[in-house]
Design a protein around this motif. Structure first.
Motif, PDB file in Angstrom:
ATOM      1  N   CYS A 145      -3.290   0.567  -3.541  1.00  0.00           N
ATOM      2  CA  CYS A 145      -2.856  -0.749  -3.083  1.00  0.00           C
ATOM      3  C   CYS A 145      -2.595  -1.634  -4.293  1.00  0.00           C
ATOM      4  O   CYS A 145      -3.449  -1.756  -5.180  1.00  0.00           O
ATOM      5  CB  CYS A 145      -3.928  -1.377  -2.197  1.00  0.00           C
ATOM      6  SG  CYS A 145      -3.424  -2.953  -1.496  1.00  0.00           S
ATOM      7  N   GLY A 152       0.820  -1.209   0.000  1.00  0.00           N
ATOM      8  CA  GLY A 152       0.000   0.000   0.000  1.00  0.00           C
ATOM      9  C   GLY A 152       0.847   1.249   0.000  1.00  0.00           C
ATOM     10  O   GLY A 152       1.898   1.296   0.644  1.00  0.00           O
ATOM     11  N   ASP A 186      -3.225   3.755   3.257  1.00  0.00           N
ATOM     12  CA  ASP A 186      -2.971   3.565   1.828  1.00  0.00           C
ATOM     13  C   ASP A 186      -4.044   4.253   0.993  1.00  0.00           C
ATOM     14  O   ASP A 186      -5.212   4.273   1.346  1.00  0.00           O
ATOM     15  CB  ASP A 186      -2.863   2.083   1.471  1.00  0.00           C
ATOM     16  CG  ASP A 186      -4.158   1.323   1.648  1.00  0.00           C
ATOM     17  OD1 ASP A 186      -4.741   1.408   2.739  1.00  0.00           O
ATOM     18  OD2 ASP A 186      -4.573   0.637   0.700  1.00  0.00           O
TER      19      ASP A 186
END
Length: 125
Positions: A50, A39, A47
């Motif tokens: 990803c 991420g 994140d």
């Protein structure tokens, strides 16, 4: 509006090496990694992108691309250079895009899995 976006990649090591290099000039970094996903976001945050190991990888067709925000044109240039050095293919060199706006400065690339990506700063109205 979006919390995060996930994309499938065929080789997680290859993809994370590429995205480590191209996202660093924009201020993004790995915020987590395991054997199946990596991420990216701002340091200390969650994140926003990803990468997930997938088979097969199905890349969306025309009309889809990911645009990453830059704060200055030099970051766009560095994104482009890093992408070329790490297996990306140029899909539009860094420069102004007057068709998109007077201050729209961007570079367009294709990553090693075939995703169309962009770094952009649009300082205009």
């Amino acid at each position: 509006m979006l919390h995060h976006l996930s994309i499938g990649v065929a080789d997680l090591h290859r993809a994370s090496t590429f995205y480590d290099a191209v996202l660093a000039p924009l201020g993004y970094t790995q915020v987590f990694a395991d054997d199946e996903a990596v991420g990216y976001g701002y340091p200390g945050g969650g994140d926003k992108l990803c990468l997930k190991l997938a088979s097969p990888v199905i890349v969306p067709g025309d009309g889809f691309h990911l645009a990453f925000a830059a704060r200055e044109p030099a970051q766009v240039d560095q994104f482009h250079t890093a992408a070329l050095r790490h297996g990306g293919r140029c899909n539009g060199a860094p420069g102004l895009r007057p068709d998109y706006g007077d201050s729209y400065y961007a570079a367009f690339m294709v990553d090693p899995d075939g995703y169309r990506i962009e770094a952009v700063i649009n300082a205009g109205p």
